[in-house]
Design a protein around this motif. Structure first.
Motif, mmCIF file in Angstrom:
data_model
loop_
_atom_site.group_PDB
_atom_site.id
_atom_site.type_symbol
_atom_site.label_atom_id
_atom_site.label_comp_id
_atom_site.label_asym_id
_atom_site.label_seq_id
_atom_site.Cartn_x
_atom_site.Cartn_y
_atom_site.Cartn_z
ATOM 1 N N CYS A 65 79.903 18.565 63.123
ATOM 2 C CA CYS A 65 80.105 20.019 63.088
ATOM 3 C C CYS A 65 80.214 20.597 64.495
ATOM 4 C CB CYS A 65 78.923 20.712 62.419
ATOM 5 S SG CYS A 65 78.830 20.482 60.656
ATOM 6 N N LEU A 66 79.568 19.958 65.467
ATOM 7 C CA LEU A 66 79.440 20.572 66.785
ATOM 8 C C LEU A 66 79.959 19.690 67.918
ATOM 9 C CD1 LEU A 66 75.852 22.010 66.174
ATOM 10 C CD2 LEU A 66 77.990 23.297 66.093
ATOM 11 N N LEU A 130 69.707 31.752 61.032
ATOM 12 C CA LEU A 130 69.618 30.993 59.779
ATOM 13 C C LEU A 130 70.567 29.787 59.842
ATOM 14 C CD1 LEU A 130 68.978 30.371 56.818
ATOM 15 C CD2 LEU A 130 70.425 32.279 56.142
ATOM 16 N N ALA A 131 71.811 30.039 60.226
ATOM 17 C CA ALA A 131 72.770 28.925 60.334
ATOM 18 C C ALA A 131 72.295 27.927 61.393
ATOM 19 C CB ALA A 131 74.153 29.461 60.685
ATOM 20 N N ILE A 132 71.781 28.458 62.489
ATOM 21 C CA ILE A 132 71.305 27.592 63.571
ATOM 22 C C ILE A 132 70.163 26.704 63.078
ATOM 23 C CG2 ILE A 132 70.029 27.648 65.774
ATOM 24 C CD1 ILE A 132 71.804 30.212 66.416
ATOM 25 N N TYR A 298 80.565 26.565 52.435
ATOM 26 C CA TYR A 298 81.757 27.258 52.933
ATOM 27 C C TYR A 298 81.477 28.417 53.893
ATOM 28 C CZ TYR A 298 83.866 24.137 49.597
ATOM 29 O OH TYR A 298 84.236 22.999 48.921
ATOM 30 N N ILE A 299 80.231 28.526 54.395
ATOM 31 C CA ILE A 299 80.027 29.331 55.604
ATOM 32 C C ILE A 299 79.642 28.387 56.731
ATOM 33 C CG2 ILE A 299 78.645 31.094 56.785
ATOM 34 C CD1 ILE A 299 78.220 32.493 54.134
ATOM 35 N N VAL A 300 78.740 27.441 56.402
ATOM 36 C CA VAL A 300 78.229 26.569 57.455
ATOM 37 C C VAL A 300 79.039 25.264 57.541
ATOM 38 C CG1 VAL A 300 76.203 25.390 58.372
ATOM 39 C CG2 VAL A 300 75.915 27.569 57.189
ATOM 40 N N THR A 309 86.610 29.246 62.741
ATOM 41 C CA THR A 309 85.804 30.419 63.060
ATOM 42 C C THR A 309 85.313 31.003 61.749
ATOM 43 O OG1 THR A 309 87.067 30.885 65.049
ATOM 44 C CG2 THR A 309 85.846 32.729 64.079
ATOM 45 N N SER A 310 83.995 30.980 61.567
ATOM 46 C CA SER A 310 83.407 31.423 60.310
ATOM 47 C C SER A 310 82.687 32.751 60.543
ATOM 48 C CB SER A 310 82.431 30.339 59.835
ATOM 49 O OG SER A 310 81.854 30.656 58.604
#
Ligand code: ATP
Ligand code: MG
Length: 636
Positions: A65-66, A130-132, A298-300, A309-310
């Motif tokens: 992802c990163l 939260l995503a982090i 489908y956001i993360v 870009t989400s």
């Protein structure tokens, strides 16, 4: 191929995915970073239920992802966060920054004794942290269990204890519309009944003070100061659990669905790229909450795996007014917009004046998920939001399926209003009759099952494998049973009819709740409706309709006239067989906190029961149930 560009591509890929599934999914997995390649692509057994994808493969999903994007997309926006209050500033995280933030918070978790395999419960507002934190868990191999920030203390405690989480991540408050949710206070109440929680890390989202319990509670920002930025990713097995997520609870006690690492990664990325036809530099916005599977996949994970870009939104569709979504779309130039029928219906009821102020010309693709979308809402979305230019992807899937299963592929597969249309490559849906026979050919209707594994399917229900087996693999031997009723029309397109439990049998005719509601909603005064069956002496089951109306649009003089008109609408759209026996006009419908109608409660009320509603921990507004009970229609 990694991306299907036209109908022919779809036909080729679908075929390949059925004739050579392992080859197909091996190819899809090759574009990711694996620390060690898998030994076998798939091993499975639907009897005892066990499925393994990419066996013995080693990886870390956050590397994919990163880290994987740092070379080419380091300064590209990964997450664009829009706050609840429009006067507050947006926050933007590039891939490089997100990578750093995730690594730092991963070190915070480690510092607080979290190890690979430990469960971390997240009870948070929709903020970047939260995503982090979700990704930080994945970075160190801890299993995240996100609980939607709208749940009560009891519901939270139940989920913490079921998952045996040892740490809770929360915030002091969570702004939502004109309200502030006292997350920390609710968490405190929950934690009184959660002996397993050793530490709570609290984000200071607002300036409001909260009590901090000595020895247990720590401030997020203080913890961050204690750690360094670099965090080596934990090397995980393909089949190591990535997360636990509880289902919405529409049909009963929520199930702790477990997803694992390798297959989930491959499938969410594949479906994100294909269904939305994502292109580099598209701005993509899914309005779900990360507390639901849609937010996870489908956001993360899906968007970040693809380097997209989400957009992440903290607020609600109607604050400060019903134009909020459309304003954000124009301001950010959103190209893909993915939301739920409940939001579409709510905004539709607010009138067009909120839509007409905005251009919405950046939009290319629209999506919907969560419930069957009724025809009127579909048309409104298509016409007024998509300006008849944007394909609508009506994506059918479940918490248990991990990713989208049946859906149009934007611009590649044709759309058909209220139809999820066709299965994605790798997905083999079948319709079974009640004896378990596969219904062949088109123009048939039955219980939707899937007859072959796909990479992101549920692995187990946390702590209770028997429950998983019994719920999904025992109704029909050799199949995954979805619980949904479905029709395959003359063209071979799939249409979800609602849950199997909700299918109504009127004098031997099977009617889907979605179908009847669809017809009722055609009446112009109707905002939304819910239909259930109830015991009927002659017909076996009668049809009971709960209907929410917009007072401003009621042109008839009496309630009886209105009901007669609604009944006539159904008569006209479906036929006399579907004509409701009882119609109750209500001010609202009981919904789960994810916005789905809880028909099981309505079914009980229609049958004359006034208590024993089962697990209501996911019910949003209990006062609606009380009001409905009072106004219940006796024999007409
Ligand atoms: P529970 O399993 O606890 O009762 P739930 O089924 O509502 O809750 P989810 O996994 O969030 O929990 O929802 C999946 C269900 O939502 C599907 O089984 C289906 O009934 C419905 N659904 C999702 N997307 C669609 C869609 N596009 N069209 C029709 N129905 C949909
Ligand atoms: Mg379900």
């Amino acid at each position: 191929m990694n991306k299907m560009n036209n109908l022919e591509d779809y036909a080729i890929d679908y075929r390949k995915s059925v004739t050579e599934p392992e080859k197909f999914w091996a190819y899809q997995a090759e574009r990711f970073v694996w620390r060690k390649k898998w030994d076998t692509v798939l091993e499975y057994d639907f009897e005892d239920y066990n499925v393994e994808w990419y066996k013995n493969g080693k990886l870390n999903i956050t590397e994919n992802c990163l880290d994987r994007h740092l070379l080419n997309r380091s300064d590209k926006t990964a997450i664009h966060w829009v706050p609840n209050d429009p006067k507050e500033q947006d926050r933007i995280f590039t891939y490089k920054q997100l990578h750093e933030e995730v690594s730092r918070f991963a070190n915070v978790l480690k510092n607080n004794g979290v190890q690979k395999g430990d469960r971390v419960c997240l009870y948070m507002p929709m903020v970047p942290e939260l995503a982090i934190a979700v990704l930080a868990c994945a970075r160190i191999g801890a299993i995240h269990s996100v609980v939607f920030g709208g749940f009560s203390a009891d519901a939270l405690a139940g989920r913490i204890n079921d998952a045996e989480a040892k740490i809770l991540l929360t915030a002091n408050f969570g702004p939502r519309g004109s309200k502030k949710i006292g997350l920390k206070n609710i968490a405190d109440e929950a934690l009184e009944n959660c002996p397993g929680i050793e530490t709570a890390i609290v984000l200071q989202r607002t300036d409001d003070a909260v009590e901090m319990k000595a020895g247990r509670d720590k401030w997020w920002h203080e913890e961050l100061e204690k750690v360094e930025t670099f965090c080596e990713p934990e090397i995980m097995d393909s089949e190591d659990p990535l997360f636990i997520l509880y289902t919405s609870g529409s049909t009963g006690k929520p199930k702790g669905v477990v997803h694992t690492t390798g297959g989930y990664m491959v499938y969410t990325a594949y479906t994100f790229r294909n269904v939305f036809q994502y292109q580099e530099d598209d701005i993509y916005w899914c309005t779900a909450d990360i507390g639901w599977i849609t937010g996870h996949s489908y956001i993360v994970y899906g968007p970040l795996l693809e380097g997209a870009t989400s957009v992440m939104f903290e607020g609600v569709p109607t604050f400060p007014d019903a134009g909020r979504f459309w304003r954000i779309i124009d301001r950010l130039g959103v190209n893909t917009f993915y939301t739920a029928p409940t939001a579409i219906r709510a905004l539709m009821a607010q009138g067009l004046e909120y839509v007409e102020l905005y251009k919405l010309d950046s939009l290319k693709v629209l999506g919907t998920v969560g419930e069957p979308i009724n025809r009127e809402a579909w048309d409104w979305y298509h016409h007024h939001i998509g300006k008849n230019q944007c394909p609508i992807v009506d994506t059918w899937w479940q918490t248990e399926t991990g990713g989208i299963m049946i859906s149009p592929i934007a611009g590649v597969l044709p759309t058909k209003p209220t139809y999820a249309t066709l299965p994605l490559p790798g997905i083999q849906p079948v319709l079974l009759d009640s004896e378990g026979n596969e219904l062949k050919g088109n123009g048939v209707e039955g219980n939707l099952c899937i007859k072959f594994p796909w990479p992101s399917m549920i692995r187990t229900t946390w702590g209770d494998h028997e429950r998983c087996k019994n719920t999904y693999f025992s109704t029909y031997k050799g199949y995954y049973f979805t619980g949904d009723g479905c029709r395959r029309d003359e063209d071979g397109y799939y249409r979800i009819m609602g849950r199997v439990d909700d299918v109504i049998n009127v004098s031997g005719h099977r009617l889907g709740t979605a179908e009847v509601e669809n017809a009722i909603n055609m009446h112009e005064a109707v905002v939304e409706s819910a239909v259930v069956g109830y015991p009927h002496d002659i017909k076996g089951q009668g049809i009971y309709a709960y209907v929410v109306c917009d007072a401003a649009k009621m042109e008839v003089s009496t309630m009886d006239d209105l009901k007669a008109e609604i009944a006539a609408t159904v008569n006209e759209k479906i036929g006399p067989i579907a004509r409701p026996d009882k119609i109750q006009i209500v001010r609202g419908l009981p919904k789960t906190r994810s916005g789905k109608i809880m028909r099981r409660i309505l079914r009980k009320i229609a049958a004359g029961e006034t208590s024993n509603f089962g697990d209501t921990s996911t019910l949003l507004d209990p006062s609606i149930v009380e009001a409905i009970k009072e106004g219940v229609v006796r024999d007409q």
